[in-house]
Design a protein around this motif. Sequence first.
Motif, short mmCIF file in Angstrom:
data_model
loop_
_atom_site.label_atom_id
_atom_site.label_comp_id
_atom_site.label_asym_id
_atom_site.label_seq_id
_atom_site.Cartn_x
_atom_site.Cartn_y
_atom_site.Cartn_z
N SER A 178 9.23 -0.07 5.01
CA SER A 178 9.84 -0.58 3.79
C SER A 178 9.73 -2.10 3.78
O SER A 178 9.96 -2.77 4.80
N TYR A 179 9.39 -2.67 2.63
CA TYR A 179 9.12 -4.11 2.54
C TYR A 179 10.28 -4.98 3.03
O TYR A 179 10.08 -6.08 3.53
N ARG A 208 5.67 -0.77 1.89
CA ARG A 208 5.85 -0.05 0.64
C ARG A 208 7.19 -0.45 0.03
O ARG A 208 8.10 -0.95 0.72
N SER A 268 4.41 4.40 -8.69
CA SER A 268 4.01 3.03 -8.35
C SER A 268 4.56 2.06 -9.38
O SER A 268 4.97 2.47 -10.48
N ARG A 295 1.33 -2.83 6.87
CA ARG A 295 1.29 -2.20 5.56
C ARG A 295 2.72 -1.86 5.15
O ARG A 295 3.48 -1.27 5.94
N TRP A 313 0.86 -1.19 0.00
CA TRP A 313 0.00 0.00 0.00
C TRP A 313 0.89 1.23 0.00
O TRP A 313 1.81 1.35 0.83
N LEU A 314 0.63 2.15 -0.91
CA LEU A 314 1.50 3.31 -1.03
C LEU A 314 1.65 4.09 0.27
O LEU A 314 2.75 4.56 0.59
#
Length: 263
Positions: free
Chosen positions: A200-201, A234, A243, A232, A194-195
């Motif tokens: 950070s992933y 990004r 994106s 969540r 999700w933006l």
Amino acid sequence: MITSMANGRIRQLQKWQKKKKAREEDGVFLVEGIRMAVEAPQEQIKEIYLSESFAGKKEHEALINSWTDRNITLLSDAVFSHVSDTLAPQGVLLVMEAKQWGEDEFLGNGKQPPLLMLLENMQDPGNLGTVLRAGEAAGVTGVILSRDSVDIYNPKVIRSTMGAIYRMPCRYVDSLTESVEMLREKGIRSYAAWLPGSVSYDREDYRGGTAFLIGNEGNGLLEQTALAADARIRIPMCGQVESLNAAVAASVLMFEAARQRRE
């Protein structure tokens, strides 16, 4: 050999080729091409159709001989082109039984921690096919789709999976938020791409049971779906890119989980 476009079996093939509802009602899907035929699980093959020119080539004898206990229907080249979904058909088409996947298969059969992709309203056939193909490569154990997503048996999806359609457990659900809750009860943590995600992933741990939520190509995840997840995340980006393509984002996340699990 069938030479008439008006033949009943030809009309049925066209119906399955073009109509999702017809495929669902009969529990079948169609695959085309040599690679898809070679990889097709024998127990799921219901019907086999070959073009006249394909059947006449010696290089295809081994494949054709592997079906000696099955009925093979020959079509004239013109009729085969008529039922094919490709511009340059290779001459082999199979009617496959749609597989019903069990829950254990989605959860990895106890051989590995579950790694699931939850897709919300994914519309592009190429994107879905890429997710299935990359998912198999990354060790994904199953894909769960919202009911409004593109059909996994859309011919364009099937072609882009390069065979993964046979092996990747897939299921449609009415509510992804309910699926997230059910997964949570099984100890599977969910992460929404999700933006507005604040983490950070690559800062999260995906070595345990993990589910990634990926949204629609144009609009991303619905807010209520994103907020239902346990976290969540990004993907940080350089330049002016806002994106990533949905399949690209999904691949980044899947392979990060795969990397962590190798260490």
